[in-house]
Design a protein around this motif. Structure first.
Motif, PDB file in Angstrom:
ATOM      1  N   PHE A  37       1.759  12.504  -4.881  1.00 58.51           N
ATOM      2  CA  PHE A  37       1.321  11.893  -3.641  1.00 58.51           C
ATOM      3  C   PHE A  37       2.135  12.493  -2.507  1.00 58.51           C
ATOM      4  N   GLN A  39       3.253  11.704   1.869  1.00 56.40           N
ATOM      5  CA  GLN A  39       3.188  10.827   3.031  1.00 56.40           C
ATOM      6  C   GLN A  39       3.783  11.543   4.227  1.00 56.40           C
ATOM      7  N   ARG A  45       0.361   6.934   2.597  1.00 60.31           N
ATOM      8  CA  ARG A  45       0.562   7.813   1.456  1.00 60.31           C
ATOM      9  C   ARG A  45      -0.792   8.146   0.832  1.00 60.31           C
ATOM     10  N   GLY A  47      -3.017  10.550  -2.246  1.00 61.10           N
ATOM     11  CA  GLY A  47      -2.961  11.318  -3.470  1.00 61.10           C
ATOM     12  C   GLY A  47      -3.237  12.784  -3.205  1.00 61.10           C
ATOM     13  N   ALA A  96       4.569  10.587  -9.368  1.00 66.35           N
ATOM     14  CA  ALA A  96       4.277   9.241  -9.841  1.00 66.35           C
ATOM     15  C   ALA A  96       3.736   9.301 -11.257  1.00 66.35           C
ATOM     16  N   GLU A 108      -5.489   4.763  -6.405  1.00 64.02           N
ATOM     17  CA  GLU A 108      -4.642   4.076  -5.448  1.00 64.02           C
ATOM     18  C   GLU A 108      -3.169   4.237  -5.836  1.00 64.02           C
ATOM     19  N   ASP A 109      -2.329   4.379  -4.839  1.00 64.68           N
ATOM     20  CA  ASP A 109      -0.899   4.511  -5.162  1.00 64.68           C
ATOM     21  C   ASP A 109      -0.370   3.229  -5.795  1.00 64.68           C
ATOM     22  N   SER A 110      -1.005   2.096  -5.509  1.00 66.56           N
ATOM     23  CA  SER A 110      -0.583   0.836  -6.109  1.00 66.56           C
ATOM     24  C   SER A 110      -0.836   0.781  -7.616  1.00 66.56           C
ATOM     25  N   TRP A 115       7.904   5.911  -9.715  1.00 68.53           N
ATOM     26  CA  TRP A 115       7.949   6.848  -8.602  1.00 68.53           C
ATOM     27  C   TRP A 115       9.289   7.568  -8.542  1.00 68.53           C
TER      28      TRP A 115
END
Length: 125
Positions: A37, A39, A45, A47, A96, A108-110, A115
């Motif tokens: 990812f 940012q 942020r 992908g 990640a 989704e980063d969630s 990380w």
């Protein structure tokens, strides 16, 4: 304790190349989805690329044809080869990992629980 440690960031002129690496601890297994990812300042942020347990890769449209994600068979080392870099690639890049079914650069980063600390990539024009 899962640990991810990135390296390889730096400063480069537009058109140049960088290779990012992510070393995973022994608790990361080959069946994990691993991804990069990034940012940029003032932005969310996003992908960049992902690779699943069988080696299938996906990329964000903005990096297709320029970036290549790869990993070793044990899933302990993840790389991102970045070529033809552009100023808009400037960002903090994060490695990640997670044991998830939907392994994609658009995930989704969630969805990712593990990380790294990030490595800075700066591309000047």
């Amino acid at each position: 304790q899962v640990q991810l440690v990135e390296s390889g960031g730096g400063s480069v002129q537009a058109g140049g190349s960088l290779r990012l690496s992510c070393a995973a601890s022994s608790d990361i297994y080959s069946n994990y989805c691993m991804a990069w990812f990034r940012q940029a300042p003032g932005k969310e942020r996003e992908g960049v690329a992902a690779i699943d347990s069988d080696g299938t890769t996906t990329y964000a449209d903005s990096v297709k044809g320029r970036f290549t994600i790869s990993k070793d068979n044990a899933g302990k080392a993840l790389d991102l080869q970045m070529n033809s870099l552009k100023p808009e690639d400037t960002a903090m890049y994060y490695c990640a990992a997670e044991e998830i079914t939907f392994c994609s650069a658009v995930a989704e980063d969630s969805d990712f629980g593990y990380w790294g600390q990030g490595t800075q990539v700066t591309v000047s024009s």
